[in-house]
Design an enzyme around this catalytic site. Sequence first.
Site, PDB file in Angstrom:
ATOM      1  N   LYS A 243      -7.198   8.223  16.841  1.00 25.29           N
ATOM      2  CA  LYS A 243      -7.237   9.493  15.982  1.00 25.29           C
ATOM      3  C   LYS A 243      -7.602   9.191  14.752  1.00 25.29           C
ATOM      4  O   LYS A 243      -8.399  10.300  14.241  1.00 25.29           O
ATOM      5  CB  LYS A 243      -5.781   9.842  16.033  1.00 25.29           C
TER       6      LYS A 243
ATOM      7  N   PHE B 241      -7.083  -7.243   8.205  1.00 26.75           N
ATOM      8  CA  PHE B 241      -6.468  -8.395   7.360  1.00 26.75           C
ATOM      9  C   PHE B 241      -5.276  -9.087   7.849  1.00 26.75           C
ATOM     10  O   PHE B 241      -4.839 -10.012   7.303  1.00 26.75           O
ATOM     11  CB  PHE B 241      -6.095  -7.988   5.874  1.00 26.75           C
TER      12      PHE B 241
ATOM     13  N   GLY C  90       0.936  -1.283  -0.011  1.00 24.77           N
ATOM     14  CA  GLY C  90       0.056  -0.131   0.052  1.00 24.77           C
ATOM     15  C   GLY C  90       0.874   1.070  -0.120  1.00 24.77           C
ATOM     16  O   GLY C  90       2.285   1.065  -0.401  1.00 24.77           O
ATOM     17  N   SER C  91       0.266   2.476   0.109  1.00 20.75           N
ATOM     18  CA  SER C  91       0.931   3.748   0.274  1.00 20.75           C
ATOM     19  C   SER C  91       2.062   3.976   1.252  1.00 20.75           C
ATOM     20  O   SER C  91       3.066   4.086   0.934  1.00 20.75           O
ATOM     21  CB  SER C  91       0.037   4.891   0.127  1.00 20.75           C
TER      22      SER C  91
ATOM     23  N   ASN D 206      -9.184   9.474   6.386  1.00 22.06           N
ATOM     24  CA  ASN D 206     -10.378   9.082   7.594  1.00 22.06           C
ATOM     25  C   ASN D 206     -11.111  10.730   7.491  1.00 22.06           C
ATOM     26  O   ASN D 206     -12.411  10.769   7.363  1.00 22.06           O
ATOM     27  CB  ASN D 206      -9.735   8.990   8.944  1.00 22.06           C
TER      28      ASN D 206
ATOM     29  N   GLY E 142       3.205   1.360   2.948  1.00 19.26           N
ATOM     30  CA  GLY E 142       4.359   0.449   3.108  1.00 19.26           C
ATOM     31  C   GLY E 142       5.299   0.872   2.021  1.00 19.26           C
ATOM     32  O   GLY E 142       6.602   0.722   2.237  1.00 19.26           O
TER      33      GLY E 142
END
Length: 440
Positions: free
Chosen positions: A299, A191, A116-117, A364, A119
């Site tokens: 958060k 996951f 992902g972004s 978020n 990582g």
Amino acid sequence: MAAVPEASVLKFASFPHAQSPQSNPRELKHSVSLHLHSPSKPQCFADGTHLDLESAHENTTSSSNSSTGASSVRKDRQRTVRIAWEKLVRWSRSWRSKAKMDVLERTKKVVVLGGGSFGTAMAAHVAGNKAEMEVNMVVRDSYICHSINQSHINCKYFPDQKLPGNVTATTDAKAALVGADFCLHAVPVQFSSSFLEGIAQHVDPKLPFISLSKGLELNTLRTMSQIIPQSLGNPSQPFVTLSGPSFSLEIMKKLPTAMVVASKDKKLANSVQQLIASQNLRINSSNDVTGVEIAGALKNVLAIAAGIVEGMNLGNNCMAALVAQGCSEIRWLATKMGAKPATLTGLSGTGDIMLTCFVNLSRNRTVGVRLGSGEKLEDILSSMNQVAEGVSTAGAVIALAQKYNVKMPVLTAVARIIDNELTPKKAVLELMSLPQVEEV
């Protein structure tokens, strides 16, 4: 012959008419003395106002002394600030010269679980710290894998950002884990358990895991410090969590960033500091794993609430009040769970809250903005190519609050909105109708 009266003298500063390159308009070039002989009768202006030469002389002298005193105070203050800064710089240089860098020197391979972004950004960052080090990413998507290996880009998340040449990718976790010195875990929290259980037999029991994932497992309320060792079947698996205000895009762009690593093992935390720290990424250390993880999880839920306020155009007053209340709720729960208050006001607490609540890059917060604007949650999530952990964490937070008997009105409202039990407008009305209480 009459005696000559004493002369009263006034000094006037005179400046040159034309300023030369060497002249300084703040310096007095020369002074002109004007001798005024005191007559037998007091001097008056045309309107009859009395001219008191002695008072004029005293006032001029007093003003001059006052100006000199202020200048002296200002110079003393500047000198104090300069000395304090020079001491800080000397301490920093001394510390760096004594700091051991053997961890980075002896590290040959780092594996990153997840493509992902975040990582990807951390893989690129660590790889940039040492060109001879192999950084191997484990990804699910074969197309992304091919993109990283052939073009040195993650075509899904960073199509315009080049990865270092020592970053490679694979879909084979077993091959990636062979000979790894450190493992960066960047799989989303929900996951992580099933993924880790599937590769547990290939993981060295002494391999340090650095968790980049933030959140709580929905059904079990577990944090990553519990999920990783339990899923790998090894309670003593070395563990560190990394958190703090950090957008992946800005890490990729090498913009100044500060984060914190937390571990019960101080030596391990220091080792991870050496591995990750660089000129553009400052890493603090902590032993408060609970505080760092809980703040990092909660958060995200608060950021959704902040986004809702923005989406509803409720104003800055409302935003400030909501975030302040949310910070208190996070503190109430985290300290009940054993967190240190200082952690909650540090990088992983206040720092991360400010970033995710107030900046548009926050996933978020974006979910919250769209909810506040009237969109349905299903439509929002289906249009996103990244995981907003706060959506799944919200329900877990409320269960955790009930377990520790903590009232959390703002975060509870977010969970109810996500469960479609409350509209954003109704939630605001209910929150504003709560009893007026003493601030704690």
